[in-house]
Design a protein around this motif. Structure first.
Motif, mmCIF file in Angstrom:
data_model
loop_
_atom_site.group_PDB
_atom_site.id
_atom_site.type_symbol
_atom_site.label_atom_id
_atom_site.label_comp_id
_atom_site.label_asym_id
_atom_site.label_seq_id
_atom_site.Cartn_x
_atom_site.Cartn_y
_atom_site.Cartn_z
ATOM 1 N N ILE A 1 50.049 26.775 57.894
ATOM 2 C CA ILE A 1 51.097 25.895 57.974
ATOM 3 C C ILE A 1 51.891 26.518 59.014
ATOM 4 C CG2 ILE A 1 52.739 24.053 56.844
ATOM 5 C CD1 ILE A 1 51.050 24.051 54.458
ATOM 6 N N ASN A 2 51.978 25.030 60.007
ATOM 7 C CA ASN A 2 53.015 25.755 61.164
ATOM 8 C C ASN A 2 54.869 24.663 60.190
ATOM 9 O OD1 ASN A 2 51.630 27.708 62.498
ATOM 10 N ND2 ASN A 2 51.216 26.380 63.729
ATOM 11 N N GLU B 1 48.694 16.131 65.874
ATOM 12 C CA GLU B 1 49.379 16.938 64.884
ATOM 13 C C GLU B 1 48.758 18.345 64.099
ATOM 14 O OE1 GLU B 1 51.595 14.739 62.243
ATOM 15 O OE2 GLU B 1 52.992 13.639 64.088
ATOM 16 N N ILE B 2 47.469 17.744 64.326
ATOM 17 C CA ILE B 2 46.772 19.014 63.835
ATOM 18 C C ILE B 2 45.655 19.956 64.238
ATOM 19 C CG2 ILE B 2 44.437 19.414 61.772
ATOM 20 C CD1 ILE B 2 45.286 16.687 61.030
ATOM 21 N N SER C 1 34.162 20.640 57.361
ATOM 22 C CA SER C 1 34.878 20.027 56.535
ATOM 23 C C SER C 1 35.843 19.345 56.923
ATOM 24 C CB SER C 1 34.395 21.194 55.084
ATOM 25 O OG SER C 1 34.120 20.470 54.433
ATOM 26 N N LEU C 2 36.806 19.990 56.360
ATOM 27 C CA LEU C 2 37.744 19.340 57.297
ATOM 28 C C LEU C 2 37.150 18.820 58.635
ATOM 29 C CD1 LEU C 2 40.220 22.209 57.674
ATOM 30 C CD2 LEU C 2 41.112 19.896 56.432
ATOM 31 N N ALA C 3 35.618 17.885 58.781
ATOM 32 C CA ALA C 3 34.449 17.725 58.726
ATOM 33 C C ALA C 3 33.460 16.744 59.824
ATOM 34 C CB ALA C 3 32.974 17.686 57.478
ATOM 35 N N PRO C 4 32.696 16.607 60.279
ATOM 36 C CA PRO C 4 32.064 15.877 61.264
ATOM 37 C C PRO C 4 32.309 15.527 62.335
ATOM 38 C CG PRO C 4 30.725 15.241 59.551
ATOM 39 C CD PRO C 4 32.072 16.041 59.358
ATOM 40 N N PRO C 5 33.071 13.700 62.599
ATOM 41 C CA PRO C 5 33.086 13.688 64.042
ATOM 42 C C PRO C 5 33.360 15.091 65.223
ATOM 43 C CG PRO C 5 34.502 12.254 62.872
ATOM 44 C CD PRO C 5 33.434 13.867 62.041
ATOM 45 N N SER C 6 34.303 15.868 65.289
ATOM 46 C CA SER C 6 34.701 17.018 65.889
ATOM 47 C C SER C 6 34.281 18.104 64.729
ATOM 48 C CB SER C 6 35.420 17.465 65.983
ATOM 49 O OG SER C 6 36.780 16.054 66.026
ATOM 50 N N LEU C 7 34.484 17.835 63.213
ATOM 51 C CA LEU C 7 34.250 19.114 62.593
ATOM 52 C C LEU C 7 32.491 19.077 62.122
ATOM 53 C CD1 LEU C 7 36.902 17.868 59.784
ATOM 54 C CD2 LEU C 7 36.339 19.872 60.976
ATOM 55 N N LYS C 8 31.834 20.174 61.849
ATOM 56 C CA LYS C 8 30.888 20.471 61.529
ATOM 57 C C LYS C 8 30.457 20.204 60.674
ATOM 58 C CE LYS C 8 29.981 23.005 66.140
ATOM 59 N NZ LYS C 8 30.637 23.739 66.285
ATOM 60 N N ILE C 9 30.728 20.893 59.552
ATOM 61 C CA ILE C 9 30.353 20.161 58.343
ATOM 62 C C ILE C 9 30.788 20.354 56.920
ATOM 63 C CG2 ILE C 9 29.702 22.307 55.610
ATOM 64 C CD1 ILE C 9 29.117 23.896 57.967
ATOM 65 N N THR D 1 46.743 24.972 61.483
ATOM 66 C CA THR D 1 46.069 25.863 61.943
ATOM 67 C C THR D 1 44.795 26.798 61.475
ATOM 68 O OG1 THR D 1 46.132 27.328 63.446
ATOM 69 C CG2 THR D 1 47.830 27.477 61.973
ATOM 70 N N GLU D 2 43.655 26.974 62.090
ATOM 71 C CA GLU D 2 42.853 27.516 61.375
ATOM 72 C C GLU D 2 42.942 28.717 61.497
ATOM 73 O OE1 GLU D 2 38.872 25.466 62.476
ATOM 74 O OE2 GLU D 2 39.231 23.454 60.898
ATOM 75 N N VAL D 3 43.714 29.422 62.591
ATOM 76 C CA VAL D 3 43.888 30.467 62.430
ATOM 77 C C VAL D 3 45.384 30.939 62.045
ATOM 78 C CG1 VAL D 3 44.747 32.582 64.768
ATOM 79 C CG2 VAL D 3 43.493 30.026 65.192
ATOM 80 N N PRO D 4 44.876 32.182 60.975
ATOM 81 C CA PRO D 4 45.411 32.441 59.974
ATOM 82 C C PRO D 4 46.809 33.533 60.188
ATOM 83 C CG PRO D 4 43.747 33.668 59.000
ATOM 84 C CD PRO D 4 43.294 32.509 60.768
ATOM 85 N N GLU D 5 46.724 33.984 61.345
ATOM 86 C CA GLU D 5 47.867 34.691 61.739
ATOM 87 C C GLU D 5 49.090 33.860 62.516
ATOM 88 O OE1 GLU D 5 44.071 36.778 60.759
ATOM 89 O OE2 GLU D 5 44.634 35.740 62.202
ATOM 90 N N ASP D 6 48.593 32.756 62.727
ATOM 91 C CA ASP D 6 49.225 31.732 63.567
ATOM 92 C C ASP D 6 50.149 30.836 62.562
ATOM 93 O OD1 ASP D 6 48.215 32.915 65.527
ATOM 94 O OD2 ASP D 6 47.151 30.980 66.627
ATOM 95 N N ALA D 7 49.787 30.635 61.422
ATOM 96 C CA ALA D 7 50.332 29.989 60.501
ATOM 97 C C ALA D 7 51.976 31.296 59.731
ATOM 98 C CB ALA D 7 50.093 29.853 58.877
ATOM 99 N N ASP D 8 52.470 29.458 60.295
ATOM 100 C CA ASP D 8 53.542 29.850 59.329
ATOM 101 C C ASP D 8 54.316 30.872 58.022
ATOM 102 O OD1 ASP D 8 55.461 30.782 61.042
ATOM 103 O OD2 ASP D 8 55.022 28.607 61.912
ATOM 104 N N LEU D 9 52.887 29.860 56.824
ATOM 105 C CA LEU D 9 52.874 29.399 55.653
ATOM 106 C C LEU D 9 51.045 29.550 55.223
ATOM 107 C CD1 LEU D 9 54.576 28.528 52.935
ATOM 108 C CD2 LEU D 9 52.391 26.797 53.174
ATOM 109 N N TRP D 10 51.179 30.104 53.804
ATOM 110 C CA TRP D 10 49.446 29.680 53.664
ATOM 111 C C TRP D 10 49.239 28.665 52.305
ATOM 112 C CZ3 TRP D 10 45.979 34.975 54.173
ATOM 113 C CH2 TRP D 10 45.898 35.705 55.356
#
Length: 614
Positions: A28-29, A44-45, A52-60, A82-91
């Motif tokens: 979360i940023n 915003e995402i 699975s956050l999934a198909p239209p552009s998600l694959k699973i 964000t799906e990049v853990p290092e970029d997040a301000d909170l997990w």
């Protein structure tokens, strides 16, 4: 957010095409400016529509309603994911696992807690503020790993924004007290835009000796029929093409409010479009409660808009072990459920679960379990080893030796993997619903009404459509097919009328996609599929764009996997042999040939002139 189930699904490795792979951590940023809050949630995402956050552009597609609701509230309040853990301000780590599994597995098996601990350690080493949600903190609130982090319980997810804000300020927040059920109309970010995961109740009526679900989710609490039907109407209007009814035990629905599952199911199917553009998948149900309503449930499963698939855990084929587990049914009653549904529902497919090495399990007990699996040859069996959970009665029972547990798990897995459930499907034409891209990056994943996984090639624009596919080959875990016709609303209605005139098929129990657990980890419920019927894609579109789509997806896939050119070429030839060659495909090949020939002529001409000058 990271779901523990996604870590476990990725732990076994070598998943067949279309099976789940682990998600990247989604952090979360900070909030965007309030002036930006009116913008599209999708803007915003970062990457929330991938997998699975999934198909239209998600694959699973995903399996966790709680995660979707928490993501929706955070994005609605201006936070970015964000799906990049290092970029997040909170997990934010959700320890819930799939509602399609028996009970709440994260509070049943130690590997889930271990995965949570690993994530917490990673977050702390990266100096990330942490919020832990779900069943693990709810059921084991005194865990040492939870010291110094914020936690949110399973019935407090509507306060996730408040918890995140306080945690970002440096405060430790703990909200674990139970209250009323969260509203069904909370903001939501679906992992799969085609799939609505609809919780119909929380908690359970069981008291299994190995499970801590009741500690985590409490006693049964059901949503009203009217509120669920209204939610179904809403999501259909939003374009959802598949609705999963999720629960720790679907069969127990309504017993706390004076209704039952058949009443709910009949109310919901009345809302499903007659063109079968939205399909219903019924969630996991334990045998005791479905026994009372087998004929009514069978009638719903025969409905054209309901998948003929049901997950009914047995856990053991031995009555003495079932008694020790306090499962409240016998192996004979489980067989009654399977036999009745198989007889009454054409093409019925049933998945089940087995726990190997429960305390007190003898060789004779295990042999009864093996015999049951051999008798039915289930195509989908989730096999796990017993892990004692502190605070449960089973944790105090005398354990079976670890090496024996592992040996039994391996033996049962070998028995299960020897089945060939899809043999004989070659050449058959099946209607499928296509909603995702397989994990191999090449195939699209469709499912039959019986939920058999069918892998086809085609453009991504086919996602969300319904089609007729001819089965070209079968594998152990899925079948391969080629799309021969996409279905528009008009021909869907025609086909539905024709299907109604056909005599019922023989009751064949061919079960759906499968995942056997390794000796070390528990298999996960596979990603779900959604249905959609659209007349947007013509057969010509499929044939002309299929090869291009394949090349683009395959390029990205092999780049990520580091495959050799030889492997790429072998896969390409294998897949192209199943593809239709349209005008553009042929034109491209001709263009490449002519260009190559032109270059060759120019090269010869230049070489000739050079020789003449000498």
């Amino acid at each position: 957010m990271e779901d523990i189930e996604d870590l476990l699904a990725g732990g076994s490795g070598g998943a067949p095409p279309g099976f789940r792979l682990p998600l990247n951590a989604v952090g979360i940023n900070p909030k965007t400016n309030k002036s930006k809050r009116s913008s599209s949630k999708q803007d915003e995402i970062t990457g929330s529509n991938r997998d699975s956050l999934a198909p239209p552009s998600l694959k699973i597609p995903g399996t966790q309603s709680d995660s979707e609701y928490m993501a929706g509230q955070l994005t609605a309040f201006g936070y970015a994911l964000t799906e990049v853990p290092e970029d997040a301000d909170l997990w934010l780590i959700n320890t819930n696992v799939s509602y399609m599994r028996d009970c709440c597995s994260c509070t049943v098996k130690s590997p889930s807690q271990s995965a949570m601990s690993t994530l917490i350690t990673r977050g702390r080493s990266g100096k990330k503020p942490l919020v832990i949600a779900g069943c693990v903190p709810q059921g084991s609130r005194d865990l040492k790993e939870l010291e110094g982090v914020s936690v949110v319980g399973v019935q407090q997810i509507d306060r996730v924004v408040e918890i995140v804000e306080e945690t970002l300020k440096g405060h430790e927040v703990r909200l674990l007290n139970r209250k009323t059920l969260p509203a069904l109309d909370l903001p939501k970010v679906r992992r799969n835009n085609f799939i609505e995961i609809l919780p119909i109740n929380v908690g359970c009526l069981g008291a299994c000796t190995y499970c801590k679900t009741k500690h985590a989710r409490g006693h049964l609490g059901s949503y009203t029929v009217d509120s669920l039907v209204e939610r179904v109407r809403t999501v259909i209007s939003q374009g959802v093409k598949e609705i999963w009814l999720s629960s720790e035990d679907t069969g127990a629905y309504g017993r706390d409010i004076g209704v039952n599952l058949p009443i709910l199911l009949n109310a919901i199917v009345k809302e499903l479009p007659s063109d079968r553009s939205t399909m219903l998948r019924i969630g996991m149900t334990n045998p005791p409660f479905i026994l009372e309503h087998l004929k009514e449930i069978a009638a719903v499963l025969r409905h054209p808009c309901v998948y003929t698939f049901l997950h009914v855990p047995v856990q053991s084929g031995s009555d003495s072990v079932l008694t020790a587990m306090n499962r409240e049914y016998t192996s004979g009653e489980f067989r009654t459920v399977v036999d009745t549904l198989t007889e009454l529902v054409p093409g019925m497919q049933i998945a089940t679960d087995i726990i190997c090495g429960f305390p007190g399990e003898t060789d004779e007990d295990f042999s009864e379990t093996v015999g049951l699996i051999k008798d039915y040859k289930f195509a989908q069996v989730h096999i796990s080893q017993f892990y004692p959970r502190p605070g449960t009665p089973a944790a105090k029972m005398k354990k079976v030796q670890s090496k024996i547990v592992k040996q039994r798990s391996r033996e049962l897995t070998c028995v299960f993997e020897a089945f060939a459930p899809y043999t004989g499907m070659e050449g058959k034409e099946e209607r499928i619903w296509i909603t995702e891209i397989a994990t191999d990056g090449v195939h699209l994943v469709g499912h039959t009404k019986g939920y058999i996984q069918v892998l086809v090639t085609g453009p991504e624009s086919m996602l969300g459509t319904s089609a007729i596919a001819r089965i070209t080959s079968v594998g152990r875990w899925s079948v391969f097919g080629e799309v021969i016709e996409t279905l528009s609303s008009a021909n869907v209605e025609t086909q539905s009328r024709e299907e109604e005139k056909k005599p019922p098929c023989s009751s064949v129990a061919v079960t759906c996609e499968t995942c056997a657990c390794s000796a070390e980890s528990c298999g996960e419920e596979k990603s779900g599929e959604a249905c959609n019927i659209s007349g947007d894609i013509s057969i010509q579109d499929q044939s002309t764009r299929g090869l291009l789509g394949w090349f683009m997806r395959r390029r990205d896939y092999y780049k990520a996997q580091g495959k050799s050119e030889k492997e790429v070429e072998e896969e390409k030839q294998k897949l192209v042999s199943h593809s239709h060659w349209g005008f553009i495909d042929k034109a491209l090949v001709c263009g490449v040939f002519i260009s190559s020939l032109t270059i060759l002529v120019l090269f010869i001409s230049i070489a000739s002139r050079a020789l003449l000058r000498q």
